[in-house]
Design a protein around this motif. Sequence first.
Motif, PDB file in Angstrom:
ATOM      1  N   LEU A   1      33.609  40.319  36.856  1.00 38.11           N
ATOM      2  CA  LEU A   1      34.016  39.798  38.126  1.00 38.11           C
ATOM      3  C   LEU A   1      35.470  39.618  38.291  1.00 38.11           C
ATOM      4  CD1 LEU A   1      32.968  39.315  41.206  1.00 38.11           C
ATOM      5  CD2 LEU A   1      33.136  36.892  40.245  1.00 38.11           C
ATOM      6  N   PRO A   2      36.185  38.692  37.493  1.00 32.58           N
ATOM      7  CA  PRO A   2      37.567  38.467  37.769  1.00 32.58           C
ATOM      8  C   PRO A   2      38.222  39.852  37.918  1.00 32.58           C
ATOM      9  CG  PRO A   2      36.550  37.115  36.174  1.00 32.58           C
ATOM     10  CD  PRO A   2      35.564  38.042  36.417  1.00 32.58           C
ATOM     11  N   ASP A   3      37.986  40.828  36.960  1.00 33.25           N
ATOM     12  CA  ASP A   3      38.979  42.230  37.107  1.00 33.25           C
ATOM     13  C   ASP A   3      38.504  42.842  38.388  1.00 33.25           C
ATOM     14  OD1 ASP A   3      40.149  41.488  34.795  1.00 33.25           O
ATOM     15  OD2 ASP A   3      38.714  42.747  33.711  1.00 33.25           O
ATOM     16  N   MET A   4      37.203  42.765  38.641  1.00 29.18           N
ATOM     17  CA  MET A   4      36.801  43.789  39.629  1.00 29.18           C
ATOM     18  C   MET A   4      37.263  42.933  41.308  1.00 29.18           C
ATOM     19  SD  MET A   4      32.825  44.513  40.984  1.00 29.18           S
ATOM     20  CE  MET A   4      32.568  45.816  40.094  1.00 29.18           C
ATOM     21  N   ILE A   5      37.213  41.790  41.404  1.00 33.14           N
ATOM     22  CA  ILE A   5      37.486  41.179  42.632  1.00 33.14           C
ATOM     23  C   ILE A   5      39.054  40.927  42.765  1.00 33.14           C
ATOM     24  CG2 ILE A   5      37.465  38.511  42.021  1.00 33.14           C
ATOM     25  CD1 ILE A   5      35.224  39.978  44.655  1.00 33.14           C
ATOM     26  N   GLN A   6      39.955  41.248  41.919  1.00 37.87           N
ATOM     27  CA  GLN A   6      41.520  41.058  41.703  1.00 37.87           C
ATOM     28  C   GLN A   6      42.134  41.763  42.886  1.00 37.87           C
ATOM     29  OE1 GLN A   6      42.931  38.671  39.727  1.00 37.87           O
ATOM     30  NE2 GLN A   6      44.358  39.125  41.000  1.00 37.87           N
TER      31      GLN A   6
END
Length: 185
Positions: free
Chosen positions: A122-127
Amino acid sequence: EWETPNLRIDYGDLLVKKEEVLLNESIHLMPKAIFIFIMYGLELNDIMNIRLSHVQITDNEKELYVTIDNLATQTDRILHVQDQNEVNVLKNLFYQALDKGASHLVHTKKGDVYGMYNPSNLPDMIQPITDQVGYSLRSTKQTMYAYIYYLVKIKGRSIEHISEILGKPLKVTANLVKSTLERVE
């Protein structure tokens, strides 16, 4: 001693930036869909558990309904999506998932099969969305608290109405409202 984390997201500001995010062609469908669900106050587990069978697109394809099974509270919530940009993102992701044979709306490939999305990504995807809106969206809880604060303080909604909106029992909602108000900076 543990302290309650402060609320650092301005939901009204997110609303202003939402259309810009949804129309940004450089951001993929999946993070846009997660962003939409976060904006409706959904928690990550609820988002990850949305099966394709829980999505109903109306005949004219102008609106859709998503049934959210909240596993923690054993309650269902029907999300009625009418905003055309939101509908387009969710509808396109639905058809993409259907074409891939995925079981879940927010999905990932595991071997040869598409299954439930791995939230550790999630963190990378939503960045890209975080960069665009100027708020860290890594915590779906923070956004949920911002949404509740917006409903209470800006929209003047009652706890009963918020309970209906969130699809959570009244007691749970009352505790969420209390926690939200304790978090405001």
